[in-house]
Scaffold this active site. Structure first.
Site, PDB file in Angstrom:
ATOM      1  N   ILE A 172      43.372 -74.695   5.037  1.00 48.17           N
ATOM      2  CA  ILE A 172      42.387 -73.777   5.618  1.00 48.17           C
ATOM      3  C   ILE A 172      41.947 -74.284   6.988  1.00 48.17           C
ATOM      4  CG2 ILE A 172      40.206 -72.559   5.223  1.00 48.17           C
ATOM      5  CD1 ILE A 172      42.428 -72.187   3.072  1.00 48.17           C
ATOM      6  N   LYS A 173      42.193 -73.433   7.982  1.00 45.20           N
ATOM      7  CA  LYS A 173      41.865 -73.830   9.355  1.00 45.20           C
ATOM      8  C   LYS A 173      40.491 -73.258   9.710  1.00 45.20           C
ATOM      9  CE  LYS A 173      44.488 -74.264  13.658  1.00 45.20           C
ATOM     10  NZ  LYS A 173      45.538 -73.641  14.452  1.00 45.20           N
ATOM     11  N   LEU A 174      39.602 -74.154  10.098  1.00 45.38           N
ATOM     12  CA  LEU A 174      38.209 -73.757  10.338  1.00 45.38           C
ATOM     13  C   LEU A 174      37.773 -74.249  11.718  1.00 45.38           C
ATOM     14  CD1 LEU A 174      37.324 -75.104   6.868  1.00 45.38           C
ATOM     15  CD2 LEU A 174      36.791 -72.737   7.486  1.00 45.38           C
ATOM     16  N   THR A 220      49.173 -71.971  12.514  1.00 53.13           N
ATOM     17  CA  THR A 220      49.042 -70.636  13.096  1.00 53.13           C
ATOM     18  C   THR A 220      47.597 -70.493  13.570  1.00 53.13           C
ATOM     19  OG1 THR A 220      48.351 -69.584  11.031  1.00 53.13           O
ATOM     20  CG2 THR A 220      50.727 -69.688  11.455  1.00 53.13           C
TER      21      THR A 220
END
Ligand code: G3P
Length: 218
Positions: free
Chosen positions: A86-88, A27
């Site tokens: 965790i999207k960073l 997402t």
């Protein structure tokens, strides 16, 4: 190659899961906004709903752009469900946060990657996934799939464990090209995945089988 669905739409996620081809979901804030998910509580609940359908890695992106904020938000997201990744963003703060979460054994997806150098830094920091944006590079007349090939080659040559997650996939041909380039994962819109099924010889062959069956069986 694994298939992730690039959406926050629960119906599409259920549909892909029911097809038996879903390995995970990615997402981003734009995809969450498209579903009209407003406010932190609703967003966090939505991530949990996605995790409960998928049973595989689900990337949830931080909104913070500073290191401390990314760490705080990432820890909250990681606590929601064991499947959260965790999207960073691939910025200086993002790379530092990738390193922090890698040290804690929390999976990360380093996103908004558009160059080999960015992919190198993501891997050195210990990212679980790196997300090069294929379609957005093509949009500006660069070679999105070429970047996937280069990153795969670099990671193999140097033995990096980071998985190449081809993102910003716009159509079925992108999936095939990323498959040939050796991407570990393609995160795709559902219609692009369904496009893999289409072949005129399948349709005409099935029609002929049924015609022959009915000639004899009525
Ligand atoms: O996975 C990243 C993706 O959501 C971006 O896709 O089509 O907005 O470039 P697009």
């Amino acid at each position: 190659m694994k298939f992730f669905l690039d959406t926050a739409n629960l119906d599409q996620i259920r549909e892909a899961y029911a097809m038996g081809v879903l390995d995970g979901v990615t997402t981003n804030p734009s995809l969450m906004a498209k579903e009209g998910i407003k406010g932190k509580d609703n967003q966090y609940k939505h991530y949990i709903d996605i995790c409960n359908i998928v049973g595989g890695d689900v990337s949830a992106e931080v909104i913070a752009t500073d290191y401390e904020g990314m760490v705080r938000e990432g820890e909250e997201l990681a606590a929601l469900n064991e499947h959260i990744v965790i999207k960073l963003p691939c910025t200086e703060a993002g790379i530092k946060a990738v390193k922090y979460f890698a040290g804690k054994g929390i999976k990360t997806n380093c996103t908004l990657v558009f160059s080999l150098g960015q992919a190198l830094l993501a891997a050195k920091a210990g990212a679980t996934y790196v997300s090069p944006f294929v379609g957005r590079l093509d949009d500006i007349s660069e070679d999105g799939v070429g970047l996937i090939e280069d990153i795969v080659e670099m990671y193999n040559y140097y033995g990096f464990g980071t998985m190449v997650l081809a993102a910003s996939i716009r159509h079925t041909r992108h999936i095939i090209d990323c498959l040939k380039a050796g991407a570990d994962v393609a995160t795709c819109p559902l219609p692009a995945i369904k496009g893999l099924l289409k072949h005129p010889l399948t349709d005409s062959g099935l029609a002929k089988f049924l015609e022959d069956y009915h000639k004899v069986n009525g």
